[in-house]
Design a protein around this motif. Sequence first.
Motif, PDB file in Angstrom:
ATOM      1  N   ALA A  51      72.954  54.655  29.335  1.00  0.00           N
ATOM      2  CA  ALA A  51      73.893  53.554  29.102  1.00  0.00           C
ATOM      3  C   ALA A  51      73.427  52.677  27.933  1.00  0.00           C
ATOM      4  CB  ALA A  51      74.034  52.713  30.368  1.00  0.00           C
ATOM      5  N   VAL A  52      72.134  52.325  27.913  1.00  0.00           N
ATOM      6  CA  VAL A  52      71.592  51.499  26.818  1.00  0.00           C
ATOM      7  C   VAL A  52      71.710  52.245  25.496  1.00  0.00           C
ATOM      8  CG1 VAL A  52      69.524  50.356  25.937  1.00  0.00           C
ATOM      9  CG2 VAL A  52      70.024  50.287  28.378  1.00  0.00           C
ATOM     10  N   LEU A  53      71.412  53.540  25.516  1.00  0.00           N
ATOM     11  CA  LEU A  53      71.502  54.348  24.296  1.00  0.00           C
ATOM     12  C   LEU A  53      72.932  54.379  23.763  1.00  0.00           C
ATOM     13  CD1 LEU A  53      70.137  56.305  22.293  1.00  0.00           C
ATOM     14  CD2 LEU A  53      70.629  58.157  23.904  1.00  0.00           C
ATOM     15  N   ASN A  54      73.911  54.540  24.657  1.00  0.00           N
ATOM     16  CA  ASN A  54      75.320  54.570  24.230  1.00  0.00           C
ATOM     17  C   ASN A  54      75.722  53.267  23.543  1.00  0.00           C
ATOM     18  OD1 ASN A  54      75.612  57.105  25.278  1.00  0.00           O
ATOM     19  ND2 ASN A  54      76.696  56.475  27.128  1.00  0.00           N
ATOM     20  N   ILE A  55      75.308  52.132  24.110  1.00  0.00           N
ATOM     21  CA  ILE A  55      75.693  50.833  23.540  1.00  0.00           C
ATOM     22  C   ILE A  55      75.046  50.635  22.161  1.00  0.00           C
ATOM     23  CG2 ILE A  55      75.548  48.333  23.846  1.00  0.00           C
ATOM     24  CD1 ILE A  55      75.664  48.816  26.866  1.00  0.00           C
ATOM     25  N   LEU A  56      73.753  50.948  22.049  1.00  0.00           N
ATOM     26  CA  LEU A  56      73.062  50.765  20.768  1.00  0.00           C
ATOM     27  C   LEU A  56      73.586  51.726  19.700  1.00  0.00           C
ATOM     28  CD1 LEU A  56      69.355  50.110  21.832  1.00  0.00           C
ATOM     29  CD2 LEU A  56      70.915  48.549  20.700  1.00  0.00           C
ATOM     30  N   SER A  99      66.752  61.300  41.649  1.00  0.00           N
ATOM     31  CA  SER A  99      66.613  60.366  42.763  1.00  0.00           C
ATOM     32  C   SER A  99      66.528  58.931  42.250  1.00  0.00           C
ATOM     33  CB  SER A  99      65.357  60.694  43.580  1.00  0.00           C
ATOM     34  OG  SER A  99      64.205  60.642  42.755  1.00  0.00           O
ATOM     35  N   ALA A 100      67.017  58.011  43.063  1.00  0.00           N
ATOM     36  CA  ALA A 100      66.958  56.596  42.706  1.00  0.00           C
ATOM     37  C   ALA A 100      65.531  56.093  42.891  1.00  0.00           C
ATOM     38  CB  ALA A 100      67.933  55.798  43.558  1.00  0.00           C
ATOM     39  N   GLU A 101      65.168  55.108  42.091  1.00  0.00           N
ATOM     40  CA  GLU A 101      63.821  54.542  42.171  1.00  0.00           C
ATOM     41  C   GLU A 101      63.838  53.116  41.646  1.00  0.00           C
ATOM     42  OE1 GLU A 101      61.039  56.141  39.242  1.00  0.00           O
ATOM     43  OE2 GLU A 101      62.723  57.145  38.247  1.00  0.00           O
ATOM     44  N   ARG A 156      66.857  55.957  36.622  1.00  0.00           N
ATOM     45  CA  ARG A 156      66.226  55.609  35.345  1.00  0.00           C
ATOM     46  C   ARG A 156      66.932  56.280  34.159  1.00  0.00           C
ATOM     47  NH1 ARG A 156      60.721  54.259  34.038  1.00  0.00           N
ATOM     48  NH2 ARG A 156      60.197  54.469  36.243  1.00  0.00           N
ATOM     49  N   ALA A 157      67.196  57.587  34.275  1.00  0.00           N
ATOM     50  CA  ALA A 157      67.791  58.328  33.156  1.00  0.00           C
ATOM     51  C   ALA A 157      69.200  57.830  32.850  1.00  0.00           C
ATOM     52  CB  ALA A 157      67.813  59.817  33.476  1.00  0.00           C
TER      53      ALA A 157
END
Length: 505
Positions: free
Chosen positions: A405-410, A356-358, A399-400
């Motif tokens: 996305a951040v993990l993929n870029i780093l 769910s979005a939050e 959130r996940a």
Amino acid sequence: MRKRIRKHLSSLAPGLAANTYDLLSDHNRISALILEERSYTLSLLETFILALAEYIETGDRQRVVQQSREIALFRSKQGIALACILERVRVCRDSLLEQIRRDTHRLIFTEEERLGLYQIQMDLFQFVDTLIDVFIQTYEEDEEQRKQLEMQANSLTKEDFSQVAEQELVQLVLQSTDIAVLIIDRNLRIIEANYSFAELQQVERAQIIGKNIDETFRPRENERFVQWVIERGQSGHYVADTNGTLTTVSTSPIYHQGELWGAISVLRNITDSKRYEDELTKREALAAVGQLAAGMAHEIRNPLTSIKGFIQLLKEQTENAQNSSYFSVILTEIERIDGLLNDVLVLARYRDDKISAERFLLMDEVLGVIRLLEPESNRRGIRLELDWSGDEWYIYGFRARIKQAVLNILKNAMEALVMKGSTVRISVYASINQVVLTVEDDGPGLEEKVLKNLFIPFYTKKPDGTGLGLSTTQRIILDHGGEIFAENSSRLGGARFEVRLPISN
């Protein structure tokens, strides 16, 4: 540095235009007529800000002056007060200078550049004073012309008035910034060309008037569109590539007292329209493929789950160490397939009802990813540097997915440092109504071909890569109302990724 400043200000132009408009409205310094056309006024403000940003890089005054004359003439004919226009110009300038002052630490890297930035600010201030004079002069000239027309109106016959109206219409067309106009006589001599045509052809307007069109432009034989009107009596509509710009070309004869006098050609830039059509076609194709991929991913997952369960059962029932290692390899590969299927579902915009979005703090996820990658970075001798003021920004979404996305870029940045480099720098800051995350490295950087295909699914330069990491990341960012850009870092020399996400208030 000038290019860096222009790029930074251009990205902020819509927000700066909105702030300028709101400031004028709050202080009751904007006329009711402008308030009634908010969207158009915002567009003009943004255009003016972009022109000033371009001037900072190129120093080309003539283009901005000409653009200012056109705006002033148009607003004068609308009956908008000069004082109101000048106030808008001054507030635009003040907004730009204030934005440069606030973002000084992002725009300069040396003391020498600091001095250069001061000079740019001073030059911008003085140049806008010059533009203010242009606005005043244009208003005065238009007012004088209007008075002369009013004096002549009483003595004009209906035919005379029609001729004046035609002349006014011709002047409006020639001054248009949207269409390029060219007029030749029956001897193929250029009689008139507007500034848009000169800009499209990358020439000075004054240098082509009176010249033979074939000698001036030397077109290919199959692209002598306006010449064919004189030579063959053939007018029509065509599509042409003019110095890399896709244009439509419409040609027509001009008759005077029953005789062919010359020909007119009207050119319109359709590059953006063509790009939009291509993008729309591509998106429709990707949507169809995405639906097919989502269905296949679900069908594959069902038997895969059964296989995984039976392998785990066999592993528990087998005491043979060698067989147990085989089972571990099989389970690892099954997990890898499951991960690939998850990426495919993200690309297909599949929505898991269990997620769910939050509203959550972006930095919680960024710091979590950095902590996750620190052991690997320490082992490989890679420094993870974080540039963050400590401020907190909420965003709304999944959130996940954002963490993924951040993990993929780093991870991409760290993998790029295999042959060269040892630093990955993460910067996070707020820009108007967005939070900006940049990831830079000092690796080999991105080749031109790679930059063009970076976010295309299944495109990869890695021997064991799937080509889904960055395309999945882009889909996640776009689904959250954000933007993602890639380029080579002017600061570290390697790749630079910039993610912009809307702040949730």
